[in-house]
Design a protein around this motif. Structure first.
Motif, PDB file in Angstrom:
ATOM      1  N   LEU A 198       0.827  -1.211   0.000  1.00  0.00           N
ATOM      2  CA  LEU A 198       0.000   0.000   0.000  1.00  0.00           C
ATOM      3  C   LEU A 198       0.857   1.256   0.000  1.00  0.00           C
ATOM      4  CD1 LEU A 198      -2.879  -0.931   2.468  1.00  0.00           C
ATOM      5  CD2 LEU A 198      -3.104  -0.401   0.033  1.00  0.00           C
ATOM      6  N   ARG A 199       1.905   1.246   0.817  1.00  0.00           N
ATOM      7  CA  ARG A 199       2.797   2.413   0.871  1.00  0.00           C
ATOM      8  C   ARG A 199       3.424   2.649  -0.504  1.00  0.00           C
ATOM      9  NH1 ARG A 199       5.597   6.111   3.184  1.00  0.00           N
ATOM     10  NH2 ARG A 199       4.589   6.093   5.188  1.00  0.00           N
ATOM     11  N   GLN A 200       3.928   1.586  -1.121  1.00  0.00           N
ATOM     12  CA  GLN A 200       4.605   1.737  -2.416  1.00  0.00           C
ATOM     13  C   GLN A 200       3.632   2.127  -3.528  1.00  0.00           C
ATOM     14  OE1 GLN A 200       6.339  -1.863  -3.931  1.00  0.00           O
ATOM     15  NE2 GLN A 200       7.676  -0.756  -5.324  1.00  0.00           N
ATOM     16  N   SER A 201       2.460   1.494  -3.560  1.00  0.00           N
ATOM     17  CA  SER A 201       1.548   1.736  -4.681  1.00  0.00           C
ATOM     18  C   SER A 201       0.645   2.952  -4.487  1.00  0.00           C
ATOM     19  CB  SER A 201       0.688   0.501  -4.934  1.00  0.00           C
ATOM     20  OG  SER A 201      -0.128   0.232  -3.825  1.00  0.00           O
ATOM     21  N   VAL A 202       0.515   3.437  -3.246  1.00  0.00           N
ATOM     22  CA  VAL A 202      -0.362   4.584  -3.004  1.00  0.00           C
ATOM     23  C   VAL A 202       0.437   5.804  -2.556  1.00  0.00           C
ATOM     24  CG1 VAL A 202      -2.310   5.448  -1.660  1.00  0.00           C
ATOM     25  CG2 VAL A 202      -2.330   3.092  -2.481  1.00  0.00           C
ATOM     26  N   LEU A 203       1.123   5.696  -1.418  1.00  0.00           N
ATOM     27  CA  LEU A 203       1.798   6.872  -0.858  1.00  0.00           C
ATOM     28  C   LEU A 203       2.989   7.338  -1.680  1.00  0.00           C
ATOM     29  CD1 LEU A 203       1.835   6.287   2.999  1.00  0.00           C
ATOM     30  CD2 LEU A 203       0.445   7.872   1.690  1.00  0.00           C
ATOM     31  N   GLU A 204       3.694   6.420  -2.274  1.00  0.00           N
ATOM     32  CA  GLU A 204       4.918   6.792  -2.987  1.00  0.00           C
ATOM     33  C   GLU A 204       4.667   7.077  -4.469  1.00  0.00           C
ATOM     34  OE1 GLU A 204       7.755   3.758  -1.983  1.00  0.00           O
ATOM     35  OE2 GLU A 204       7.707   4.297   0.136  1.00  0.00           O
ATOM     36  N   GLN A 205       3.443   7.415  -4.801  1.00  0.00           N
ATOM     37  CA  GLN A 205       3.077   7.782  -6.166  1.00  0.00           C
ATOM     38  C   GLN A 205       2.685   9.260  -6.183  1.00  0.00           C
ATOM     39  OE1 GLN A 205       3.516   5.626  -8.684  1.00  0.00           O
ATOM     40  NE2 GLN A 205       4.263   4.244  -7.092  1.00  0.00           N
ATOM     41  N   PRO A 206       2.792   9.911  -7.319  1.00  0.00           N
ATOM     42  CA  PRO A 206       2.416  11.326  -7.388  1.00  0.00           C
ATOM     43  C   PRO A 206       0.941  11.530  -7.071  1.00  0.00           C
ATOM     44  CG  PRO A 206       3.403  10.581  -9.471  1.00  0.00           C
ATOM     45  CD  PRO A 206       3.262   9.395  -8.596  1.00  0.00           C
ATOM     46  N   VAL A 207       0.651  12.623  -6.399  1.00  0.00           N
ATOM     47  CA  VAL A 207      -0.733  12.957  -6.076  1.00  0.00           C
ATOM     48  C   VAL A 207      -1.431  13.514  -7.309  1.00  0.00           C
ATOM     49  CG1 VAL A 207      -2.190  14.489  -4.692  1.00  0.00           C
ATOM     50  CG2 VAL A 207      -0.267  13.316  -3.639  1.00  0.00           C
ATOM     51  N   ALA A 208      -0.729  14.266  -8.093  1.00  0.00           N
ATOM     52  CA  ALA A 208      -1.303  14.853  -9.303  1.00  0.00           C
ATOM     53  C   ALA A 208      -0.336  14.667 -10.458  1.00  0.00           C
ATOM     54  CB  ALA A 208      -1.591  16.328  -9.092  1.00  0.00           C
ATOM     55  N   LEU A 209      -0.897  14.481 -11.619  1.00  0.00           N
ATOM     56  CA  LEU A 209      -0.089  14.335 -12.822  1.00  0.00           C
ATOM     57  C   LEU A 209      -0.293  15.557 -13.700  1.00  0.00           C
ATOM     58  CD1 LEU A 209      -1.048  10.632 -13.576  1.00  0.00           C
ATOM     59  CD2 LEU A 209       1.056  11.444 -12.513  1.00  0.00           C
ATOM     60  N   PRO A 210       0.736  15.962 -14.421  1.00  0.00           N
ATOM     61  CA  PRO A 210       0.575  17.127 -15.296  1.00  0.00           C
ATOM     62  C   PRO A 210      -0.579  16.918 -16.277  1.00  0.00           C
ATOM     63  CG  PRO A 210       2.881  16.474 -15.174  1.00  0.00           C
ATOM     64  CD  PRO A 210       2.092  15.407 -14.482  1.00  0.00           C
ATOM     65  N   GLY A 211      -1.420  17.907 -16.358  1.00  0.00           N
ATOM     66  CA  GLY A 211      -2.543  17.856 -17.285  1.00  0.00           C
ATOM     67  C   GLY A 211      -3.777  17.146 -16.742  1.00  0.00           C
ATOM     68  N   SER A 212      -3.678  16.560 -15.556  1.00  0.00           N
ATOM     69  CA  SER A 212      -4.847  15.862 -15.015  1.00  0.00           C
ATOM     70  C   SER A 212      -5.805  16.863 -14.378  1.00  0.00           C
ATOM     71  CB  SER A 212      -4.427  14.802 -14.001  1.00  0.00           C
ATOM     72  OG  SER A 212      -3.829  15.391 -12.874  1.00  0.00           O
ATOM     73  N   ASP A 213      -7.043  16.459 -14.285  1.00  0.00           N
ATOM     74  CA  ASP A 213      -8.059  17.285 -13.646  1.00  0.00           C
ATOM     75  C   ASP A 213      -7.697  17.469 -12.175  1.00  0.00           C
ATOM     76  OD1 ASP A 213     -10.788  17.560 -12.131  1.00  0.00           O
ATOM     77  OD2 ASP A 213     -11.177  18.109 -14.229  1.00  0.00           O
ATOM     78  N   SER A 214      -7.992  18.628 -11.626  1.00  0.00           N
ATOM     79  CA  SER A 214      -7.626  18.902 -10.237  1.00  0.00           C
ATOM     80  C   SER A 214      -8.345  17.972  -9.254  1.00  0.00           C
ATOM     81  CB  SER A 214      -7.918  20.358  -9.877  1.00  0.00           C
ATOM     82  OG  SER A 214      -9.299  20.615 -10.002  1.00  0.00           O
ATOM     83  N   SER A 215      -9.504  17.462  -9.633  1.00  0.00           N
ATOM     84  CA  SER A 215     -10.219  16.558  -8.736  1.00  0.00           C
ATOM     85  C   SER A 215      -9.445  15.260  -8.518  1.00  0.00           C
ATOM     86  CB  SER A 215     -11.617  16.254  -9.283  1.00  0.00           C
ATOM     87  OG  SER A 215     -11.523  15.606 -10.532  1.00  0.00           O
ATOM     88  N   TYR A 216      -8.589  14.895  -9.454  1.00  0.00           N
ATOM     89  CA  TYR A 216      -7.767  13.691  -9.297  1.00  0.00           C
ATOM     90  C   TYR A 216      -6.856  13.820  -8.076  1.00  0.00           C
ATOM     91  CZ  TYR A 216      -4.456   9.965 -10.356  1.00  0.00           C
ATOM     92  OH  TYR A 216      -3.667   8.847 -10.282  1.00  0.00           O
ATOM     93  N   ALA A 217      -6.317  14.991  -7.846  1.00  0.00           N
ATOM     94  CA  ALA A 217      -5.441  15.205  -6.689  1.00  0.00           C
ATOM     95  C   ALA A 217      -6.213  15.016  -5.385  1.00  0.00           C
ATOM     96  CB  ALA A 217      -4.814  16.595  -6.742  1.00  0.00           C
ATOM     97  N   TYR A 218      -7.448  15.473  -5.333  1.00  0.00           N
ATOM     98  CA  TYR A 218      -8.267  15.272  -4.132  1.00  0.00           C
ATOM     99  C   TYR A 218      -8.532  13.783  -3.909  1.00  0.00           C
ATOM    100  CZ  TYR A 218      -9.131  20.278  -4.221  1.00  0.00           C
ATOM    101  OH  TYR A 218      -8.993  21.632  -4.218  1.00  0.00           O
TER     102      TYR A 218
END
Length: 87
Positions: A45-65
């Motif tokens: 879970l840590r590797q696949s969730v926490l250690e991944q970017p919260v937002a990607l360039p060009g993605s909708d802002s709701s994705y970060a939430y």
């Protein structure tokens, strides 16, 4: 009775009930995730969730939430495990 009188009454919650419920859930998390398999799952879970970017360039802002909500769940589980081990 439905009206302002209901809103003016104090909440029937006792802080001890809330603390006990939190401790019970912490112990449950430790029972479920405290062994070697649980450690492997938490590492995944840590590797696949926490250690991944919260937002990607060009993605909708709701994705970060959405992603931050996932991160919060993993952090909550980790915190529960730490608290339960200290009891």
């Amino acid at each position: 009775m439905a009206g302002w009188e209901d809103l003016e009454q104090g909440l029937p919650l006792d802080i001890r009930d809330v603390s006990q419920a939190r401790e019970d859930l912490d112990r449950l998390a430790l029972r479920v995730l405290g062994d070697e398999d649980g450690k492997k799952l938490m590492d995944w879970l840590r590797q696949s969730v926490l250690e991944q970017p919260v937002a990607l360039p060009g993605s909708d802002s709701s994705y970060a939430y959405y992603r931050e909500g996932q991160n919060s769940m993993v952090r909550d589980l980790e915190a529960r495990l730490i608290r339960a081990r200290k009891m």
